[in-house]
Design a protein around this motif. Structure first.
Motif, PDB file in Angstrom:
ATOM      1  N   ASN A 254     -78.884  54.709 -57.502  1.00 25.40           N
ATOM      2  CA  ASN A 254     -78.620  53.461 -58.084  1.00 25.40           C
ATOM      3  C   ASN A 254     -78.948  53.648 -59.612  1.00 25.40           C
ATOM      4  O   ASN A 254     -79.989  54.050 -60.041  1.00 25.40           O
ATOM      5  N   GLN A 255     -77.920  53.341 -60.471  1.00 22.48           N
ATOM      6  CA  GLN A 255     -77.749  53.406 -61.945  1.00 22.48           C
ATOM      7  C   GLN A 255     -77.247  51.977 -62.492  1.00 22.48           C
ATOM      8  O   GLN A 255     -76.774  51.366 -61.802  1.00 22.48           O
ATOM      9  N   LYS A 256     -77.807  51.510 -63.647  1.00 22.82           N
ATOM     10  CA  LYS A 256     -77.209  50.401 -64.303  1.00 22.82           C
ATOM     11  C   LYS A 256     -75.931  50.410 -64.595  1.00 22.82           C
ATOM     12  O   LYS A 256     -75.533  51.566 -65.395  1.00 22.82           O
ATOM     13  N   VAL A 257     -75.145  49.937 -63.972  1.00 22.76           N
ATOM     14  CA  VAL A 257     -73.606  50.063 -64.474  1.00 22.76           C
ATOM     15  C   VAL A 257     -73.202  48.603 -64.865  1.00 22.76           C
ATOM     16  O   VAL A 257     -73.313  47.564 -64.199  1.00 22.76           O
ATOM     17  N   ASP A 258     -72.222  48.679 -65.857  1.00 21.81           N
ATOM     18  CA  ASP A 258     -71.723  47.413 -66.437  1.00 21.81           C
ATOM     19  C   ASP A 258     -70.274  47.461 -65.818  1.00 21.81           C
ATOM     20  O   ASP A 258     -69.934  48.250 -64.967  1.00 21.81           O
ATOM     21  N   PHE A 259     -69.476  46.354 -66.300  1.00 20.75           N
ATOM     22  CA  PHE A 259     -68.153  46.337 -65.621  1.00 20.75           C
ATOM     23  C   PHE A 259     -67.387  47.630 -66.228  1.00 20.75           C
ATOM     24  O   PHE A 259     -66.128  47.834 -65.385  1.00 20.75           O
ATOM     25  N   ALA A 260     -67.442  48.155 -67.108  1.00 16.99           N
ATOM     26  CA  ALA A 260     -66.875  49.192 -67.707  1.00 16.99           C
ATOM     27  C   ALA A 260     -67.122  50.582 -66.819  1.00 16.99           C
ATOM     28  O   ALA A 260     -66.442  51.621 -66.858  1.00 16.99           O
ATOM     29  N   GLY A 261     -68.375  50.615 -66.237  1.00 14.97           N
ATOM     30  CA  GLY A 261     -68.764  51.852 -65.398  1.00 14.97           C
ATOM     31  C   GLY A 261     -69.264  52.823 -66.537  1.00 14.97           C
ATOM     32  O   GLY A 261     -69.547  52.869 -67.693  1.00 14.97           O
ATOM     33  N   MET A 262     -69.677  54.038 -65.896  1.00 13.56           N
ATOM     34  CA  MET A 262     -70.372  54.953 -66.526  1.00 13.56           C
ATOM     35  C   MET A 262     -69.132  56.151 -66.923  1.00 13.56           C
ATOM     36  O   MET A 262     -68.285  56.316 -66.090  1.00 13.56           O
ATOM     37  N   THR A 263     -69.262  56.318 -68.291  1.00 16.20           N
ATOM     38  CA  THR A 263     -68.378  57.485 -68.741  1.00 16.20           C
ATOM     39  C   THR A 263     -69.079  59.196 -68.651  1.00 16.20           C
ATOM     40  O   THR A 263     -70.151  59.112 -69.440  1.00 16.20           O
ATOM     41  N   GLN A 264     -68.928  59.889 -67.489  1.00 11.25           N
ATOM     42  CA  GLN A 264     -69.470  61.084 -67.420  1.00 11.25           C
ATOM     43  C   GLN A 264     -68.419  62.078 -67.283  1.00 11.25           C
ATOM     44  O   GLN A 264     -68.047  62.710 -66.157  1.00 11.25           O
ATOM     45  N   LYS A 265     -67.757  62.606 -68.534  1.00 11.18           N
ATOM     46  CA  LYS A 265     -66.648  63.442 -68.177  1.00 11.18           C
ATOM     47  C   LYS A 265     -67.135  64.633 -67.873  1.00 11.18           C
ATOM     48  O   LYS A 265     -66.419  65.781 -67.139  1.00 11.18           O
ATOM     49  N   GLU A 266     -68.247  64.951 -68.258  1.00 10.55           N
ATOM     50  CA  GLU A 266     -68.923  66.438 -67.690  1.00 10.55           C
ATOM     51  C   GLU A 266     -69.102  66.539 -66.270  1.00 10.55           C
ATOM     52  O   GLU A 266     -69.060  67.687 -65.776  1.00 10.55           O
ATOM     53  N   ASP A 267     -69.133  65.478 -65.493  1.00  7.64           N
ATOM     54  CA  ASP A 267     -69.222  65.526 -64.116  1.00  7.64           C
ATOM     55  C   ASP A 267     -67.992  65.868 -63.607  1.00  7.64           C
ATOM     56  O   ASP A 267     -67.935  66.639 -62.542  1.00  7.64           O
ATOM     57  N   PHE A 268     -66.748  65.482 -63.911  1.00  4.84           N
ATOM     58  CA  PHE A 268     -65.565  65.710 -63.476  1.00  4.84           C
ATOM     59  C   PHE A 268     -64.418  66.090 -64.428  1.00  4.84           C
ATOM     60  O   PHE A 268     -63.758  64.969 -64.598  1.00  4.84           O
ATOM     61  N   PRO A 269     -64.545  66.853 -65.268  1.00  2.00           N
ATOM     62  CA  PRO A 269     -63.617  67.102 -66.515  1.00  2.00           C
ATOM     63  C   PRO A 269     -62.095  66.989 -66.024  1.00  2.00           C
ATOM     64  O   PRO A 269     -61.159  66.570 -66.650  1.00  2.00           O
ATOM     65  N   LEU A 270     -61.715  67.547 -65.000  1.00  2.71           N
ATOM     66  CA  LEU A 270     -60.507  67.707 -64.435  1.00  2.71           C
ATOM     67  C   LEU A 270     -59.808  66.290 -64.102  1.00  2.71           C
ATOM     68  O   LEU A 270     -58.649  66.130 -64.483  1.00  2.71           O
TER      69      LEU A 270
ATOM     70  N   ALA B 198     -61.310  61.281 -52.074  1.00  3.18           N
ATOM     71  CA  ALA B 198     -62.500  60.586 -52.218  1.00  3.18           C
ATOM     72  C   ALA B 198     -62.942  60.239 -50.633  1.00  3.18           C
ATOM     73  O   ALA B 198     -64.170  60.081 -50.479  1.00  3.18           O
ATOM     74  N   SER B 199     -62.119  59.946 -49.776  1.00  5.04           N
ATOM     75  CA  SER B 199     -62.208  59.560 -48.362  1.00  5.04           C
ATOM     76  C   SER B 199     -62.808  60.827 -47.685  1.00  5.04           C
ATOM     77  O   SER B 199     -63.527  60.552 -46.638  1.00  5.04           O
ATOM     78  N   LYS B 200     -63.113  61.897 -48.344  1.00  2.00           N
ATOM     79  CA  LYS B 200     -63.437  63.136 -47.579  1.00  2.00           C
ATOM     80  C   LYS B 200     -64.815  63.438 -48.264  1.00  2.00           C
ATOM     81  O   LYS B 200     -65.570  64.275 -47.950  1.00  2.00           O
ATOM     82  N   SER B 201     -65.375  62.713 -49.149  1.00  2.00           N
ATOM     83  CA  SER B 201     -66.596  62.960 -50.046  1.00  2.00           C
ATOM     84  C   SER B 201     -67.126  61.782 -50.354  1.00  2.00           C
ATOM     85  O   SER B 201     -66.741  61.159 -51.108  1.00  2.00           O
ATOM     86  N   MET B 202     -68.384  61.374 -49.953  1.00  2.00           N
ATOM     87  CA  MET B 202     -69.128  60.389 -50.145  1.00  2.00           C
ATOM     88  C   MET B 202     -69.666  60.298 -51.623  1.00  2.00           C
ATOM     89  O   MET B 202     -69.738  59.146 -52.246  1.00  2.00           O
ATOM     90  N   THR B 203     -70.279  61.503 -52.009  1.00  2.00           N
ATOM     91  CA  THR B 203     -70.409  61.451 -53.531  1.00  2.00           C
ATOM     92  C   THR B 203     -69.352  61.183 -54.259  1.00  2.00           C
ATOM     93  O   THR B 203     -69.542  60.393 -55.349  1.00  2.00           O
ATOM     94  N   LEU B 204     -67.939  61.826 -54.122  1.00  2.00           N
ATOM     95  CA  LEU B 204     -67.065  61.449 -55.041  1.00  2.00           C
ATOM     96  C   LEU B 204     -66.654  59.972 -54.774  1.00  2.00           C
ATOM     97  O   LEU B 204     -66.345  59.445 -55.994  1.00  2.00           O
ATOM     98  N   GLU B 205     -66.672  59.279 -53.736  1.00  2.00           N
ATOM     99  CA  GLU B 205     -66.320  58.038 -53.626  1.00  2.00           C
ATOM    100  C   GLU B 205     -67.337  57.106 -54.345  1.00  2.00           C
ATOM    101  O   GLU B 205     -66.846  56.366 -54.906  1.00  2.00           O
ATOM    102  N   GLN B 206     -68.520  57.379 -54.149  1.00  2.00           N
ATOM    103  CA  GLN B 206     -69.503  56.528 -54.961  1.00  2.00           C
ATOM    104  C   GLN B 206     -69.391  56.904 -56.388  1.00  2.00           C
ATOM    105  O   GLN B 206     -69.582  55.885 -57.286  1.00  2.00           O
ATOM    106  N   TRP B 207     -69.070  58.041 -56.796  1.00  2.00           N
ATOM    107  CA  TRP B 207     -68.934  58.137 -58.261  1.00  2.00           C
ATOM    108  C   TRP B 207     -67.691  57.637 -58.999  1.00  2.00           C
ATOM    109  O   TRP B 207     -67.769  57.095 -59.989  1.00  2.00           O
ATOM    110  N   ILE B 208     -66.689  57.528 -58.070  1.00  2.00           N
ATOM    111  CA  ILE B 208     -65.616  56.908 -58.599  1.00  2.00           C
ATOM    112  C   ILE B 208     -65.814  55.317 -58.684  1.00  2.00           C
ATOM    113  O   ILE B 208     -65.392  54.726 -59.746  1.00  2.00           O
ATOM    114  N   VAL B 209     -66.622  54.803 -57.733  1.00  2.00           N
ATOM    115  CA  VAL B 209     -66.948  53.241 -57.798  1.00  2.00           C
ATOM    116  C   VAL B 209     -67.692  53.064 -58.894  1.00  2.00           C
ATOM    117  O   VAL B 209     -67.558  51.753 -59.790  1.00  2.00           O
TER     118      VAL B 209
END
Length: 895
Positions: free
Chosen positions: A190-206, A235-246
């Motif tokens: 759990n992380q503090k997330v506002d309406f805009a979400g987190m910008t973490q381009k280094e996680d998934f630059p593609l 995203a349906s095949k990876s729980m980590t990717l699914e939560q990251w997108i959310v």
């Protein structure tokens, strides 16, 4: 003989050398070392043109060798050397520091060769992924070197290929997507997330590189949107990717990107054709269309700039729809829908509707047109449901959280979005219950501006035809029918059909009516079968017609049951008001009006009684005592009675039929006052028919056959063009059933307007070229010969010359007394005075008894004749609609 032996032997030796793995590896190492030496010796590669040229030749050689090795049998030593030495890191650095477009293109080719080899598992290599994304970030990322679109498209295509690999091989996803916020089980903490979400381009630059390019046109946008679509599907095949997108700002970027494209569309819009000369459709040329003046402050719907912006916006909206269709992750899908609702629908689309005005000359036209294009393009039930329920302010619209279980992060994200939409002051809250799409449509259809009326009618048509369930109780006022059994008899149907047919013939003559009517029967059958309400009506009782799986709540489209149109329905009253001035309306208004009325009648659940047909309670059967007495049973007697044609009082005449009879009275007045009226109307019908047949001929490659005779049965005094033999040499009469008959775009399609809705069949169907369907045929139509083109130009010139004759330019005025439902034709005894300062005083004298001004309109004789031809086609459409409905839906009793 020795010569050929030496030659063949030499070729075999060279071929063997090229296929020798060791020698190929030696050449590969030599080229690679030359590249490194040239790069290291150059103090400033960006300014050393000789070094750049040498390195480019080296890159091209490496690519050629790698491609040759991929097609050769193992061992593949060059690919092994490339993987071991990590040559891609050097390629990335050299290309990024060269600031040369050609170098970047050659580097992309090297990366493609490595990936396409499908060996050494380059896509599973962390160093390869980091090197490639660093190269992409330096070339097409923010603050990049600014390369050309063709090279940028090659890079985005490369990224698309990687996304496609991830979709097919989910096990390589961790190489391209990493996050330090996951726990030991792969779940995001759990992380503090506002309406805009987190910008973490280094996680998934593609992923971020793809979303940076989804707004582009052409290849770049197509590859980026499809690649991002594959990411969401993964995203349906990876729980980590699914939560990251959310938790990420990806949904926010998508929603704000859609809003940015919508904001680029012009605030004021004109739907009038730019070219009032040769490019104007024939039906508009033979009217007063050229007299309509566009708003100089409004952007033209037909301009290239506007069409480019509109197509880009619709492409991105289609991408949203595709993502929701292919994304099987419920959490991701609901998060995207939440952002679409708040950031686009509630904060941008509805405010633009609220701020539109008919006074400023174009903003209402713009909003109505944009909404029509949006609803016409969207098919995803959740998006359509959300938009219409909110904009129409339907009572069962709910903003509460869906019942589908969601993760705490997704719930928190939704709450943040909803808080974002809460205004600081309660008075600033924009509530659709105060002003919504219903109010805009009703005010637009009763506007004094023709473009606003046209836009409102076209939007009403889309909602009534495509989303009819949402229109009930909002756009149109209804009352539910408690009896499913039909009350109308087959005899009453025949009497009503006869009334409408006689009216149609009285308007514009009997010539061509049979052929026109036959075409309308086929067309109305197709329309009725494709209407969304017809699926339930026509389906077998044992079959389920429930659409699977789109909704997680009870927010699906409402079930449409049998219903009547209420007599006081505001929209229908507006339609009747427009219909009363049909003869002086501009052509596009009449085409939009007839399309709306026909679309209203295509709902299988809407009973025709009370607006198009006579209520069965108003039937009067005369001479019932004269029925035969020799019936063998009561069933035959009931069949006989049902086949008898009833009569009805004038007060029971349906409102639509009453309005048409009023128009017939206006035409009768014109016929009595204007010499050769019937000949003029017949000539106009023949002109449309001739132009259609010539258009069909110009699209085909005609073999040598006997020419067909045209105009053999024309009435005296009609205009008959002399058609050359080579134009008429066609194997058969052009098929009118294949003519484009839909009216989805009307006359507002770019370059090639769609076929006129009221002039489509029986010779008038193909007046305008171009298909109205959303998907155009990929096969271009054959070009007409120069002689045919010249002749078509001559025909158009002759028609324009005839229409500009002083007799056809004569102005005729129509007066509708204030508060009256009848229109009076001011005949030859009235001559319009020249316009002068006293004209206002003259107009002011035309007032009713209560001091209200009468509604006075005028049009040229040629314009009125064109509208009469349209009106006859419309009445025939109504007849065909009634007949097909009676047969298809069993709407009348035979006993």
């Amino acid at each position: 003989m020795d010569f050929w032996t030496r030659l063949l032997g030499g070729s075999s030796k060279k071929q063997a050398t090229a296929n020798n793995p060791q020698q190929r590896l030696a050449r590969f190492k030599q080229r690679y070392n030359q590249i490194l030496q040239t790069w290291q010796k150059s103090d400033s590669l960006a300014s050393d043109r000789e070094a750049i040229a040498g390195i480019r030749r080296g890159f091209q050689a490496l690519t050629s060798i790698l491609n040759d090795e991929s097609r050769s049998p193992a061992p593949h030593l060059c690919l092994g050397f490339a993987a071991a030495q990590q040559i891609y890191t050097a390629v990335s650095k050299i290309a990024a520091t060269s600031h040369d477009e050609g170098m970047v293109r050659d580097a992309v080719a090297v990366y493609n060769a490595l990936i396409d080899s499908e060996e050494e598992d380059f896509l599973e290599n962390d160093v390869f992924a980091a090197s490639l994304m660093n190269f992409v970030g330096r070339t097409v990322g923010s603050g990049s070197m600014g390369i050309g679109e063709d090279i940028e498209a090659d890079i985005v295509e490369l990224l698309f290929g990687i996304a496609a690999k991830i979709r097919l091989q989910p096990e390589i996803l961790p190489v391209w997507f990493t996050t330090a916020a996951a726990d030991s089980h792969g779940r995001l903490v759990n992380q503090k997330v506002d309406f805009a979400g987190m910008t973490q381009k280094e996680d998934f630059p593609l992923c971020y590189q793809l979303i940076d390019h989804v707004h582009h046109e052409g290849r770049i946008g197509d590859f980026a949107r499809t690649g991002l679509l594959y990411i969401f599907e993964s995203a349906s095949k990876s729980m980590t990717l699914e939560q990251w997108i959310v938790n990420s700002d990806l949904p926010t970027l998508m929603a704000t990107g859609l809003g940015a494209l919508y904001s680029q569309l012009s605030r004021k819009l004109s739907i009038l054709h730019i070219d009032a000369g040769e490019g104007l459709p024939l039906i508009l040329k033979l009217s007063d269309y050229a007299e309509m003046q566009p708003n100089p402050q409004a952007e033209s719907f037909f301009s290239d700039d506007f069409q480019g912006h509109m197509n880009t916006f619709l492409s991105y909206l289609a991408f949203w729809q595709d993502v929701l269709v292919h994304c099987t992750s419920v959490e991701v899908r609901l998060t995207l829908i939440d952002h679409f609702q708040v950031l686009f629908l509630q904060q941008l689309l509805y405010p633009s509707l609220l701020e539109s005005s008919d006074v400023d000359g174009g903003s209402s036209v713009a909003v109505l047109t944009y909404l029509r294009r949006i609803l016409d393009m969207l098919d995803h039930p959740e998006l359509v449901h959300m938009i219409l329920h909110y904009l129409l302010a339907l009572n069962d619209y709910a903003v509460s959280s869906p019942r589908t279980p969601r993760s705490p992060a997704a719930v928190k994200r939704r709450q943040s979005l909803l808080l974002l939409n809460v205004p600081d002051k309660e008075d600033d809250k924009m509530n659709p219950s105060l002003f919504n799409l219903v109010d805009l449509v009703l005010s637009s259809t009763s506007s004094q501006d023709a473009q606003t009326v046209i836009s409102g009618l076209k939007l009403s048509t889309v909602i009534l035809g495509k989303n009819h369930g949402y229109a009930l109780g909002s756009i149109i006022k209804i009352m539910h029918a408690h009896h499913r059994e039909p009350h109308r008899t087959v005899g009453a149907l025949n009497a009503e059909l006869e009334s409408y047919l006689n009216l149609a013939i009285g308007l514009a003559g009997e010539a061509g009516v049979d052929e026109v009517y036959d075409c309308h029967l086929k067309e109305k059958l197709s329309m009725l079968e494709n209407h969304p309400c017809s699926l339930k009506t026509l389906a077998l009782q044992t079959l389920s017609v429930q659409s699977p799986g789109y909704f997680d709540t009870e927010s699906g489209p409402r079930d449409v049951g049998p219903h009547y149109l209420m007599p006081e329905d505001p929209l229908f009253k507006s339609l009747l008001d427009i219909l009363l001035t049909f003869l002086t309306n501009d052509v596009e208004t009449n085409l939009a009006l007839t399309e709306t009325i026909i679309t209203l009648g295509t709902c299988s659940q809407l009973r025709l009684e009370g607006w198009l047909s006579v209520d069965a309670a108003e039937y009067h059967f005369e001479n019932t005592d004269l029925e035969p007495q020799n019936f063998t049973n009561d069933g035959l007697r009931d069949m006989y009675r049902a086949s008898c044609q009833p009569t009805w009082d004038a007060s029971a005449t349906p409102p639509l039929l009453s309005s048409l009879k009023s128009l017939e009275a206006q035409v009768d007045a014109l016929r009595a006052d204007i010499q050769d009226w019937d000949e003029h109307v017949a000539s106009r019908k023949h002109a449309f028919r001739t132009y259609e047949e010539l258009s069909e001929v110009s699209k085909a490659t005609p073999p040598q056959v006997k020419p067909a005779r045209l105009g053999a049965d024309l009435p005296a005094g009609s205009w008959t063009p002399q058609i050359p033999k080579h134009v008429l040499e066609n194997p058969t009469t052009p098929s009118r059933t294949a003519s484009p008959r839909g009216r989805k775009e009307g006359l507002d399609m770019k370059h090639t307007p769609a076929a006129s809705p009221s002039l489509r069949a029986g010779g008038q169907g193909q007046i305008l070229a171009g298909s109205p369907s959303r998907g155009m045929s990929p096969l271009p139509a054959p070009r007409a010969t120069n002689r045919q083109t010249t002749f078509m130009t001559d025909v158009l010139g002759n028609l324009a010359e005839v229409n500009n004759h002083p007799n056809f330019r004569r102005r005729i005025r129509f007066r509708r007394p204030a508060g009256s439902q009848t229109v009076e034709v001011l005949l030859s005894k009235y001559q319009p005075p020249p316009k002068d300062p006293d004209e206002d005083a003259t107009a002011g004298a035309e007032q009713g008894a209560e001091g209200k001004k009468d509604d006075v309109n005028e049009a040229s004789l040629g314009h009125i004749i064109t509208n009469v031809v349209i009106l006859q086609e419309f009445v025939l459409e109504l007849v065909a609609l009634m007949q097909v409905r009676a047969s298809l839906f069993s709407e009348v009793r035979f006993a």
